[in-house]
Enzyme design. Sequence first.
Site, PDB file in Angstrom:
ATOM      1  N   TRP A 103       0.434  -1.314  -0.219  1.00  0.00           N
ATOM      2  CA  TRP A 103       0.129   0.194  -0.031  1.00  0.00           C
ATOM      3  C   TRP A 103       0.830   1.083  -0.319  1.00  0.00           C
ATOM      4  O   TRP A 103       1.941   1.589   1.045  1.00  0.00           O
ATOM      5  CB  TRP A 103      -0.883  -0.104   1.229  1.00  0.00           C
ATOM      6  CG  TRP A 103      -1.713   1.819   1.731  1.00  0.00           C
ATOM      7  CD1 TRP A 103      -2.847   1.459   0.692  1.00  0.00           C
ATOM      8  CD2 TRP A 103      -2.135   1.428   2.627  1.00  0.00           C
ATOM      9  NE1 TRP A 103      -3.710   2.503   1.294  1.00  0.00           N
ATOM     10  CE2 TRP A 103      -3.174   2.841   3.000  1.00  0.00           C
ATOM     11  CE3 TRP A 103      -1.704   1.576   4.105  1.00  0.00           C
ATOM     12  CZ2 TRP A 103      -3.745   3.314   3.468  1.00  0.00           C
ATOM     13  CZ3 TRP A 103      -1.668   2.525   4.812  1.00  0.00           C
ATOM     14  CH2 TRP A 103      -2.775   3.455   4.214  1.00  0.00           C
TER      15      TRP A 103
ATOM     16  N   ASP B  24      -0.232  -4.753  10.123  1.00  0.00           N
ATOM     17  CA  ASP B  24      -1.633  -4.218   9.584  1.00  0.00           C
ATOM     18  C   ASP B  24      -2.668  -5.219   8.653  1.00  0.00           C
ATOM     19  O   ASP B  24      -2.534  -6.064   8.364  1.00  0.00           O
ATOM     20  CB  ASP B  24      -0.833  -3.977   7.994  1.00  0.00           C
ATOM     21  CG  ASP B  24      -1.707  -2.401   7.559  1.00  0.00           C
ATOM     22  OD1 ASP B  24      -3.068  -2.272   8.295  1.00  0.00           O
ATOM     23  OD2 ASP B  24      -1.277  -1.744   7.095  1.00  0.00           O
TER      24      ASP B  24
ATOM     25  N   LYS C 119     -13.493  -0.648   6.916  1.00  0.00           N
ATOM     26  CA  LYS C 119     -13.614  -1.842   6.077  1.00  0.00           C
ATOM     27  C   LYS C 119     -14.538  -2.743   6.619  1.00  0.00           C
ATOM     28  O   LYS C 119     -15.959  -2.666   6.074  1.00  0.00           O
ATOM     29  CB  LYS C 119     -12.601  -2.802   5.070  1.00  0.00           C
ATOM     30  CG  LYS C 119     -10.900  -1.511   4.676  1.00  0.00           C
ATOM     31  CD  LYS C 119     -11.079  -0.974   3.354  1.00  0.00           C
ATOM     32  CE  LYS C 119      -9.526   0.022   3.446  1.00  0.00           C
ATOM     33  NZ  LYS C 119      -9.536   0.668   2.639  1.00  0.00           N
TER      34      LYS C 119
HETATM   35  C1  LIG Z   1      -3.140  -1.892   3.612  1.00  0.00           C
HETATM   36  C2  LIG Z   1      -4.068  -0.814   4.789  1.00  0.00           C
HETATM   37  N1  LIG Z   1      -3.370  -0.475   5.602  1.00  0.00           N
HETATM   38  C3  LIG Z   1      -3.771   0.627   6.402  1.00  0.00           C
HETATM   39  C4  LIG Z   1      -5.055   1.219   5.525  1.00  0.00           C
HETATM   40  C5  LIG Z   1      -5.906   2.663   6.456  1.00  0.00           C
HETATM   41  O1  LIG Z   1      -7.240   1.758   7.101  1.00  0.00           O
HETATM   42  P1  LIG Z   1      -7.927   3.392   7.691  1.00  0.00           P
HETATM   43  O2  LIG Z   1      -8.998   3.701   6.681  1.00  0.00           O
HETATM   44  O3  LIG Z   1      -8.375   2.900   8.490  1.00  0.00           O
HETATM   45  O4  LIG Z   1      -7.516   4.447   8.108  1.00  0.00           O
HETATM   46  C6  LIG Z   1      -5.549   0.385   4.743  1.00  0.00           C
HETATM   47  C7  LIG Z   1      -6.664   1.580   4.051  1.00  0.00           C
HETATM   48  O5  LIG Z   1      -7.041   1.291   2.273  1.00  0.00           O
HETATM   49  C8  LIG Z   1      -5.093  -0.103   3.936  1.00  0.00           C
HETATM   50  O6  LIG Z   1      -5.387  -0.642   2.659  1.00  0.00           O
END
Ligand SMILES: Cc1ncc(COP(=O)(O)O)c(C=O)c1O
Length: 396
Positions: free
Chosen positions: A129, A210, A245
Amino acid sequence: MFEQLQPAPPDSILGLTEAWREDPRPEKVNLGVGVFKDDDGNTPVLEAVKAAEAALLAGESTKNYLPSAGDPDYRRHVQTFVLEGVSAPVAERAVTLQAPGGTGALRIGAEFIRFALPGARVWLSRPTWANHYGVFNAAGLESEEYAWYDAETHALAFDDLRTALRDVPAGDVVLLHACCHNPTGVDPDPAQWSEIAGCAAERGWLPFLDAAYLGFGKGLEEDRAATKAFAAAGVPFLQSTSFSKNMSLYRERVGALTFVAGDAAQAAAALSQIQRRVRVLYSNPPSHGAAVAARILGDRLLRTRWEAELGEMRERIHAMRRQLVDGLAARGAKRDFSFIRAQQGMFSFSGLDDAAVARMREEFSIYMVKGGRVNVAGVTRGNIDYVCDAMAAVLR
Ligand SMILES: Cc1ncc(COP(=O)(O)O)c(C=O)c1O
């Protein structure tokens, strides 16, 4: 004073949605941003969330500040949720803090590492990401990369991964996606997770899981395979958890950071150190979303309702994967796309190169992230034929 100021470059993922919004063609499709959509292309509020909110509204008695570490009820329920099914007795040396979303949890985790492990670098999967680089670098950590994906087989490059992790120096940090790897959709199986956790124990690097998509892969229990493996290995580890999500609470910013330390005293010390950093970052977290999540996790009926809704989201993604594979095969696509079916979570590495991704956008107004990541949940019964036609055309 600000004559030199230049605009920031657009965010690689959020910028795509802006471009999609401005695209005047009615057939446009956004397969970029990582947001779940139902079969009508909407991102609705879950029924379990609505019910929890109604109860909260009726019973709310104060808007006083929360503590820096967050709402105690939320922290307790989330820790139980994170460690559910973990057989190793880690709860007594674990602490969980509420954080503003998964991103906030990653950032306070990064701040903690910077303080507690000075000089430690963070190892990120290649690819990962895009925001992982930004979050860790912003906290002053340097990043390195380890192998993850085999573009030939569209599968986990496990041998290369294992070799890379064996070379990570003791005291460094390895960020691993707990499930539903973003962007590849490729996850280790439980035996591979055990091997990775064994490597952490042997080599002395700190795992940072994560968990942004728990329940979007095979199911909540199966998606905890990584957490179970690291707990069983007896190593300290960090885990960020996001309910953006799986509870569809994106804008409410609901996340948590869990630290499983070496012992209870270390856990308590870490908690107080992280709280100090929270104090200067945002002082204390927002209440509403976490209160909703705590209510859902702590109430048997709401929890059952939520898990059913989560199951429906997961099933829809799997169904779209199947339809994409079948749709491409029916259009005579020369490549075998069956790997899309095997990938986990919302994302699929479609195998489209950057030129094909650019053609999808220019000729068909179908927006995908560079590298060919597709948000499978952006595919609906209304656009599946159009998406398959366009993919088949750019592959021809
Ligand atoms: C791999 C990963 N980690 C963390 C997040 C962050 O999530 P949040 O929207 O709760 O900050 C995302 C969101 O797209 C993600 O894809």
